[in-house]
Design an enzyme around this catalytic site. Structure first.
Site, PDB file in Angstrom:
ATOM      1  N   HIS A 148      -2.164   1.640  10.170  1.00 52.11           N
ATOM      2  CA  HIS A 148      -2.927   2.893  10.092  1.00 52.11           C
ATOM      3  C   HIS A 148      -3.139   3.500  11.467  1.00 52.11           C
ATOM      4  O   HIS A 148      -3.977   4.394  11.633  1.00 52.11           O
ATOM      5  CB  HIS A 148      -4.257   2.626   9.367  1.00 52.11           C
ATOM      6  CG  HIS A 148      -4.027   2.070   7.990  1.00 52.11           C
ATOM      7  ND1 HIS A 148      -4.098   0.727   7.713  1.00 52.11           N
ATOM      8  CD2 HIS A 148      -3.644   2.673   6.838  1.00 52.11           C
ATOM      9  CE1 HIS A 148      -3.795   0.533   6.427  1.00 52.11           C
ATOM     10  NE2 HIS A 148      -3.504   1.692   5.883  1.00 52.11           N
ATOM     11  N   GLY A 163      -0.134  10.528  -0.796  1.00 58.11           N
ATOM     12  CA  GLY A 163      -0.081  11.948  -1.143  1.00 58.11           C
ATOM     13  C   GLY A 163       1.309  12.546  -1.071  1.00 58.11           C
ATOM     14  O   GLY A 163       1.452  13.759  -0.918  1.00 58.11           O
ATOM     15  N   MET A 184       2.864   6.149  -5.191  1.00 63.06           N
ATOM     16  CA  MET A 184       2.144   5.443  -6.244  1.00 63.06           C
ATOM     17  C   MET A 184       1.863   6.399  -7.405  1.00 63.06           C
ATOM     18  O   MET A 184       2.605   6.405  -8.392  1.00 63.06           O
ATOM     19  CB  MET A 184       0.860   4.835  -5.686  1.00 63.06           C
ATOM     20  CG  MET A 184       0.178   3.896  -6.624  1.00 63.06           C
ATOM     21  SD  MET A 184      -0.965   2.803  -5.760  1.00 63.06           S
ATOM     22  CE  MET A 184      -2.357   3.849  -5.627  1.00 63.06           C
ATOM     23  N   SER A 185       0.805   7.241  -7.284  1.00 60.04           N
ATOM     24  CA  SER A 185       0.391   8.031  -8.447  1.00 60.04           C
ATOM     25  C   SER A 185       1.448   9.035  -8.906  1.00 60.04           C
ATOM     26  O   SER A 185       1.556   9.308 -10.100  1.00 60.04           O
ATOM     27  CB  SER A 185      -0.930   8.755  -8.158  1.00 60.04           C
ATOM     28  OG  SER A 185      -0.802   9.548  -7.008  1.00 60.04           O
ATOM     29  N   HIS A 236      -2.892   6.896   5.136  1.00 60.25           N
ATOM     30  CA  HIS A 236      -2.238   7.780   4.196  1.00 60.25           C
ATOM     31  C   HIS A 236      -1.993   9.127   4.893  1.00 60.25           C
ATOM     32  O   HIS A 236      -2.876   9.664   5.552  1.00 60.25           O
ATOM     33  CB  HIS A 236      -3.054   7.940   2.908  1.00 60.25           C
ATOM     34  CG  HIS A 236      -4.462   8.444   3.093  1.00 60.25           C
ATOM     35  ND1 HIS A 236      -5.445   7.743   3.744  1.00 60.25           N
ATOM     36  CD2 HIS A 236      -5.037   9.643   2.735  1.00 60.25           C
ATOM     37  CE1 HIS A 236      -6.573   8.443   3.745  1.00 60.25           C
ATOM     38  NE2 HIS A 236      -6.350   9.596   3.150  1.00 60.25           N
TER      39      HIS A 236
END
Ligand SMILES: Cc1nc(C(=O)O)sc1CCOP(=O)(O)O
Length: 206
Positions: free
Chosen positions: A102, A156, A176-177, A122
């Site tokens: 990160h 995102g 992921m999503s 992210h």
């Protein structure tokens, strides 16, 4: 650019196996990130994925080095709470080790410790990391030019972001999503894959 699909820990084992077996042809790697499941449960799911036709080398197990090693899959993804990269590297010299980072400092240290690739995020705002400010692309760009191992962007990422990321030297995207929560995960994975390929061919034309 590679497409990494990350599981979201929200599915039953049957749903997970069904989704992953249906999309795997579109993914370069699948990260089994099931933080609330035991090593035994993850092992059993991964066995089912392999039986369902997913090549073991495509599979990366989040955190659980023991599961990754015993099933001989493609690698392990280490988080901040996982064993350190150098400890894992010492015991498993041939294992592909991904490290989630990160910051620039963490990225450089992970490479020095023997990581095979990095996940940085992210990058963009995402419901998967609600209320946390995204890190943006500047630090990612600096990391991609400072390290010689592949840097994968996470967080995102929509299909439209692919070419921006490609242009700053990122070697892959992790989603992921955008795939796991899609109404039609195969259609979503195919769209990411198409954009990823297009970003590659646009660059070759330049
Ligand atoms: C699992 C994960 N790790 C991140 C990190 O920053 O290390 S961001 C993230 C979630 C990515 O989800 P989505 O594709 O839904 O935005």
């Amino acid at each position: 650019m590679k497409l990494h699909v990350i599981t979201d820990g929200k599915r039953t084992a049957d749903e997970l196996v069904s989704i992953l077996c249906s999309i795997h042809s579109q993914a370069d790697h699948i990260h089994v990130r099931e933080k609330n499941r035991s090593a035994k449960e993850i092992y059993q799911i991964v066995e089912r994925l392999i039986d369902g036709g997913i090549p073991p080398k495509k599979l990366i197990i989040n955190d659980r080095v023991d599961v990754a090693h015993s099933l001989g899959v493609g690698g392990v993804q280490l988080a901040y709470h996982s064993l350190g990269v150098s400890e894992v590297r010492k015991s498993f010299p041939d294992l592909q080790i991904g490290k989630s980072v990160h910051s620039y400092q963490e990225a450089v240290e992970a490479e020095q410790a023997g990581a095979s690739f990095l996940l940085y995020g992210h990058v963009y705002s995402t419901m998967s990391k609600e209320h946390l400010k995204p890190r943006g692309v500047e630090e990612l760009k600096a990391i991609a030019s400072a390290v010689s191992i592949p840097v994968i962007a996470i967080g995102g990422i929509t299909p439209e972001k692919t070419s921006e990321l490609k242009n700053i030297g990122v070697k892959g995207i992790a989603v992921m999503s955008g795939i796991m929560s899609a109404k039609d995960p195969l259609k979503a994975a195919t769209l990411y894959q198409t954009n990823r390929r297009k970003a590659g061919s646009d660059e070759r034309k330049l």
